[in-house]
Scaffold this motif. Sequence first.
Motif, PDB file in Angstrom:
ATOM      1  N   ALA A 198       0.815  -1.207   0.000  1.00 22.76           N
ATOM      2  CA  ALA A 198       0.000   0.000   0.000  1.00 22.76           C
ATOM      3  C   ALA A 198       0.850   1.258   0.000  1.00 22.76           C
ATOM      4  N   ALA A 199       2.008   1.220   0.666  1.00 22.10           N
ATOM      5  CA  ALA A 199       2.784   2.441   0.861  1.00 22.10           C
ATOM      6  C   ALA A 199       4.238   2.343   0.424  1.00 22.10           C
ATOM      7  N   LEU A 200       4.730   1.148   0.152  1.00 21.02           N
ATOM      8  CA  LEU A 200       6.140   0.953  -0.183  1.00 21.02           C
ATOM      9  C   LEU A 200       6.324   0.826  -1.690  1.00 21.02           C
ATOM     10  N   PRO A 201       7.045   1.763  -2.327  1.00 24.26           N
ATOM     11  CA  PRO A 201       7.328   1.625  -3.758  1.00 24.26           C
ATOM     12  C   PRO A 201       8.507   0.677  -3.978  1.00 24.26           C
ATOM     13  N   ALA A 202       8.283  -0.581  -3.710  1.00 27.65           N
ATOM     14  CA  ALA A 202       9.378  -1.546  -3.597  1.00 27.65           C
ATOM     15  C   ALA A 202      10.199  -1.660  -4.879  1.00 27.65           C
ATOM     16  N   GLU A 203       9.542  -1.775  -6.015  1.00 26.03           N
ATOM     17  CA  GLU A 203      10.288  -1.962  -7.259  1.00 26.03           C
ATOM     18  C   GLU A 203      11.110  -0.724  -7.597  1.00 26.03           C
ATOM     19  N   ASP A 204      10.563   0.465  -7.358  1.00 25.30           N
ATOM     20  CA  ASP A 204      11.304   1.703  -7.628  1.00 25.30           C
ATOM     21  C   ASP A 204      12.508   1.816  -6.706  1.00 25.30           C
ATOM     22  N   TRP A 205      12.316   1.571  -5.416  1.00 28.17           N
ATOM     23  CA  TRP A 205      13.429   1.687  -4.475  1.00 28.17           C
ATOM     24  C   TRP A 205      14.484   0.620  -4.742  1.00 28.17           C
ATOM     25  N   LEU A 206      14.050  -0.567  -5.103  1.00 32.38           N
ATOM     26  CA  LEU A 206      15.011  -1.621  -5.424  1.00 32.38           C
ATOM     27  C   LEU A 206      15.857  -1.228  -6.630  1.00 32.38           C
ATOM     28  N   ALA A 207      15.231  -0.654  -7.639  1.00 31.06           N
ATOM     29  CA  ALA A 207      15.971  -0.207  -8.823  1.00 31.06           C
ATOM     30  C   ALA A 207      16.942   0.921  -8.480  1.00 31.06           C
ATOM     31  N   PHE A 208      16.506   1.834  -7.609  1.00 33.01           N
ATOM     32  CA  PHE A 208      17.357   2.959  -7.213  1.00 33.01           C
ATOM     33  C   PHE A 208      18.577   2.455  -6.447  1.00 33.01           C
ATOM     34  N   ALA A 209      18.370   1.520  -5.524  1.00 31.00           N
ATOM     35  CA  ALA A 209      19.491   0.959  -4.782  1.00 31.00           C
ATOM     36  C   ALA A 209      20.428   0.209  -5.709  1.00 31.00           C
ATOM     37  N   ASP A 210      19.870  -0.467  -6.693  1.00 33.36           N
ATOM     38  CA  ASP A 210      20.673  -1.257  -7.622  1.00 33.36           C
ATOM     39  C   ASP A 210      21.643  -0.366  -8.405  1.00 33.36           C
ATOM     40  N   MET A 211      21.232   0.870  -8.686  1.00 31.67           N
ATOM     41  CA  MET A 211      22.094   1.788  -9.439  1.00 31.67           C
ATOM     42  C   MET A 211      23.273   2.292  -8.614  1.00 31.67           C
ATOM     43  N   SER A 212      23.268   2.011  -7.311  1.00 32.92           N
ATOM     44  CA  SER A 212      24.324   2.529  -6.434  1.00 32.92           C
ATOM     45  C   SER A 212      25.479   1.561  -6.248  1.00 32.92           C
ATOM     46  N   LEU A 213      25.447   0.397  -6.845  1.00 34.64           N
ATOM     47  CA  LEU A 213      26.379  -0.660  -6.470  1.00 34.64           C
ATOM     48  C   LEU A 213      27.822  -0.370  -6.870  1.00 34.64           C
ATOM     49  N   ALA A 214      28.037   0.567  -7.781  1.00 35.17           N
ATOM     50  CA  ALA A 214      29.406   0.934  -8.130  1.00 35.17           C
ATOM     51  C   ALA A 214      30.021   1.891  -7.108  1.00 35.17           C
ATOM     52  N   GLU A 215      29.186   2.485  -6.254  1.00 36.46           N
ATOM     53  CA  GLU A 215      29.669   3.425  -5.241  1.00 36.46           C
ATOM     54  C   GLU A 215      30.204   2.673  -4.026  1.00 36.46           C
ATOM     55  N   GLU A 216      31.115   3.327  -3.304  1.00 37.68           N
ATOM     56  CA  GLU A 216      31.508   2.813  -2.001  1.00 37.68           C
ATOM     57  C   GLU A 216      30.326   2.941  -1.044  1.00 37.68           C
ATOM     58  N   THR A 217      30.184   1.989  -0.155  1.00 43.36           N
ATOM     59  CA  THR A 217      29.011   1.952   0.714  1.00 43.36           C
ATOM     60  C   THR A 217      28.835   3.204   1.565  1.00 43.36           C
ATOM     61  N   PRO A 218      29.865   3.741   2.230  1.00 43.28           N
ATOM     62  CA  PRO A 218      29.642   4.960   3.011  1.00 43.28           C
ATOM     63  C   PRO A 218      29.124   6.119   2.169  1.00 43.28           C
ATOM     64  N   ALA A 219      29.634   6.261   0.951  1.00 42.92           N
ATOM     65  CA  ALA A 219      29.166   7.339   0.077  1.00 42.92           C
ATOM     66  C   ALA A 219      27.720   7.113  -0.333  1.00 42.92           C
ATOM     67  N   ALA A 220      27.381   5.878  -0.657  1.00 42.42           N
ATOM     68  CA  ALA A 220      26.007   5.585  -1.081  1.00 42.42           C
ATOM     69  C   ALA A 220      25.023   5.848   0.048  1.00 42.42           C
ATOM     70  N   ILE A 221      25.330   5.394   1.259  1.00 41.94           N
ATOM     71  CA  ILE A 221      24.405   5.572   2.374  1.00 41.94           C
ATOM     72  C   ILE A 221      24.318   7.040   2.770  1.00 41.94           C
ATOM     73  N   ALA A 222      25.413   7.786   2.670  1.00 38.35           N
ATOM     74  CA  ALA A 222      25.344   9.230   2.923  1.00 38.35           C
ATOM     75  C   ALA A 222      24.391   9.900   1.936  1.00 38.35           C
ATOM     76  N   ARG A 223      24.381   9.427   0.710  1.00 40.32           N
ATOM     77  CA  ARG A 223      23.488  10.004  -0.300  1.00 40.32           C
ATOM     78  C   ARG A 223      22.040   9.573  -0.073  1.00 40.32           C
ATOM     79  N   PHE A 224      21.835   8.319   0.323  1.00 42.43           N
ATOM     80  CA  PHE A 224      20.476   7.843   0.589  1.00 42.43           C
ATOM     81  C   PHE A 224      19.856   8.535   1.800  1.00 42.43           C
ATOM     82  N   GLY A 225      20.703   8.804   2.804  1.00 44.20           N
ATOM     83  CA  GLY A 225      20.242   9.302   4.097  1.00 44.20           C
ATOM     84  C   GLY A 225      20.636   8.323   5.182  1.00 44.20           C
ATOM     85  N   GLN A 226      21.395   8.810   6.164  1.00 41.87           N
ATOM     86  CA  GLN A 226      21.937   7.941   7.212  1.00 41.87           C
ATOM     87  C   GLN A 226      20.973   7.752   8.379  1.00 41.87           C
ATOM     88  N   SER A 227      19.895   8.482   8.408  1.00 42.71           N
ATOM     89  CA  SER A 227      19.056   8.534   9.598  1.00 42.71           C
ATOM     90  C   SER A 227      18.117   7.342   9.682  1.00 42.71           C
TER      91      SER A 227
END
Length: 305
Positions: A198-227
């Motif tokens: 009802a509220a989770l755009p799962a396929e969109d978020w999964l695709a967005f996360a998938d595009m981050s895999l070339a980044e280093e993890t700390p940089a990716a999570i800083a961009r996503f939001g650490q909170s």
Amino acid sequence: MSRIRSAILASLAADSLSLGAHWEYDQGRIVRLLGRVTDLLPPTLNDYHSGKGAGDQSHYGDQTLLLLRSVAGRGAFDLTDFATRWRGMMEGGYSGYMDKASREALANFAAGRAPEQTGAATNDFAGAARMAPLLAVSGPDPKDEEGLVNAARAQTLMTHGSPVIADGAEFMARAAAALLRGADMRGAFEHAATARYAALPAEDWLAFADMSLAEETPAAIARFGQSCGMQGAFLGVVHVALKHEADPETGLVDNIMAGGDSCARGLAIGMLFGARHGLGWMPERWLAPLAARAEIEAALDTLGV
């Protein structure tokens, strides 16, 4: 069964591993003061977890342990039992951090609401992240997945009332169930994303996360939001799980070095890596100092996993 045992142990070990740097948002400060966090450390960077030591759980981990006690005691998930135990801990002089969700849920209980209606108005990921013990009373059989989903949503909504958090719990439950059936991480996430939320755009978020895999993890999570919020945490969990599938130890350490709410992310990532890889990959230096290890192992023995 070893994958279920591993998922629960790894979830709690990852929470404890993250405790030393939890809620420090300055990645550079973590490096300067702690170096690369590869061992269980006391929380010294802020005052949120005063009184906790190396090998202890965060307040999230304490609630995960409580859920494990409940399912071990009942042999199944029982929301009333979990709620009674949760209130007993929180109202009985709990010395850990009392977050907004817990305070609001306690107020809702005090107002006479049933545990199906006590969730706080918050979208923090932590309520969904504490679900690993439920795997011990559901298992990998496809016919058990809906029961796992229902339990994951119910335990989440008791303290976290936002629909997107309940959907997030369902997503993680479906992914874990697929991993227990033998799927790889990508296959598990793709399976989980096919459910109707009802509220989770799962396929969109999964695709967005998938595009981050070339980044280093700390940089990716800083961009996503650490909170603590659902979107940033969800993206961080998926990123780490996919990027570090073949090296879960590095993934859990990188999660800590990314800063912010590493404990909530760690609970979910540890569960997923444990369900994927089974026993044997976690360093003994993470397990030996775990304060609750004997209790965890005894509960898992009771549950036969």
